[in-house]
Design an enzyme around this catalytic site. Structure first.
Site, PDB file in Angstrom:
ATOM      1  N   ASP A   1      -6.177   8.258  -0.433  1.00  0.00           N
ATOM      2  CA  ASP A   1      -5.707   7.336   0.602  1.00  0.00           C
ATOM      3  C   ASP A   1      -4.496   7.935   1.308  1.00  0.00           C
ATOM      4  O   ASP A   1      -3.630   8.516   0.665  1.00  0.00           O
ATOM      5  CB  ASP A   1      -5.325   5.995  -0.022  1.00  0.00           C
ATOM      6  CG  ASP A   1      -6.499   5.327  -0.712  1.00  0.00           C
ATOM      7  OD1 ASP A   1      -7.627   5.468  -0.222  1.00  0.00           O
ATOM      8  OD2 ASP A   1      -6.287   4.674  -1.749  1.00  0.00           O
TER       9      ASP A   1
ATOM     10  N   GLU B   1       0.821  -1.214   0.000  1.00  0.00           N
ATOM     11  CA  GLU B   1       0.000   0.000   0.000  1.00  0.00           C
ATOM     12  C   GLU B   1       0.854   1.263   0.000  1.00  0.00           C
ATOM     13  O   GLU B   1       0.572   2.210  -0.720  1.00  0.00           O
ATOM     14  CB  GLU B   1      -0.942   0.014   1.213  1.00  0.00           C
ATOM     15  CG  GLU B   1      -2.087  -0.985   1.146  1.00  0.00           C
ATOM     16  CD  GLU B   1      -3.192  -0.564   0.164  1.00  0.00           C
ATOM     17  OE1 GLU B   1      -3.140   0.547  -0.374  1.00  0.00           O
ATOM     18  OE2 GLU B   1      -4.103  -1.377  -0.055  1.00  0.00           O
TER      19      GLU B   1
END
Ligand SMILES: *[C@@H]1O[C@H](CO)[C@@H](O)[C@H](O)[C@H]1NC(C)=O
Ligand SMILES: *[C@@H]1O[C@H](CO)[C@@H](O)[C@H](O)[C@H]1NC(C)=O
Ligand SMILES: *[C@@H]1O[C@H](CO)[C@@H](O)[C@H](O)[C@H]1NC(C)=O
Ligand SMILES: *[C@@H]1O[C@H](CO)[C@@H](O)[C@H](O)[C@H]1NC(C)=O
Ligand SMILES: CC(=O)N[C@H]1CO[C@H](CO)[C@@H](O)[C@@H]1O
Length: 141
Positions: free
Chosen positions: A70, A52
């Site tokens: 994000d 991620e």
């Protein structure tokens, strides 16, 4: 004027470099352990974070198609979990900038809350790179 803008720009980029932290794999394991993450799921968490954010605390993702972004080590989404402003709110009752600090306490608490609701399925990084795949080796950490 241009020079001043340039100097300010350089100062900001230096400041953000000092602030930014990239964990080593074992450094991440230690940090997650001290946040009380489940040891049995540790390799999944490490795999998730590696895919991620590349283990960086200060990453803000490019806007998704629906305009959401994000944030941080766990790449937590501002549509549901953190407020995009200076006022804490949404699922984790925090501001998104609280997810970008070197101290990962707030981000960890929020990630655990997301996990409680959706398990690892909440993270595309985990689904695409970790689910049913070989997980990172942390045996020397
Ligand atoms: C917005 O996009 C992100 C990433 O593509 C996705 O995880 C999220 O579910 C979307 N939210 C909505 C409300 O469509
Ligand atoms: C967060 O802020 C950015 C920039 O101000 C904006 O483009 C984005 O749509 C916002 N995200 C949400 C979920 O409101
Ligand atoms: C997010 O912050 C804005 C601006 O301070 C505020 O108006 C809004 O109510 C907050 N959203 C949530 C879900 O707390
Ligand atoms: C959200 O956090 C603030 C402090 O940051 C607190 O005052 C407030 O009561 C919290 N709200 C909820 C719903 O937990
Ligand atoms: C894109 C990316 O970071 N992929 C990584 C996902 O996690 C596995 C296991 O740690 C790595 O091998 C990949 O490089």
């Amino acid at each position: 004027m241009k020079t001043i803008i340039f100097i300010v720009f350089i100062a900001f980029s230096l400041a953000s470099q000092v602030d930014a932290k990239t964990f080593t794999r074992c450094g991440l394991v230690q940090a997650l352990r001290s946040q009380g993450f489940d040891e049995a799921k540790m390799r999944d968490w490490v795999c998730l974070v590696e895919n991620e954010s590349g283990r960086r605390t200060d990453i803000v993702g490019k806007p998704n198609k629906n305009g959401s972004r994000d944030y941080g080590l766990f790449q937590i989404n501002d549509k549901y979990w953190c407020n995009n402003t200076t006022k804490p709110g949404k699922g984790c009752n925090i501001t998104c900038s609280q997810l970008l600090t070197d101290d990962i306490t707030v981000a960890s608490k929020c990630a655990k809350k997301i996990y409680k609701r959706h398990h690892f399925m909440a993270w595309y990084g985990w689904r695409n790179h970790c689910q049913n795949k070989p997980l990172p080796d942390i045996s020397n950490c």
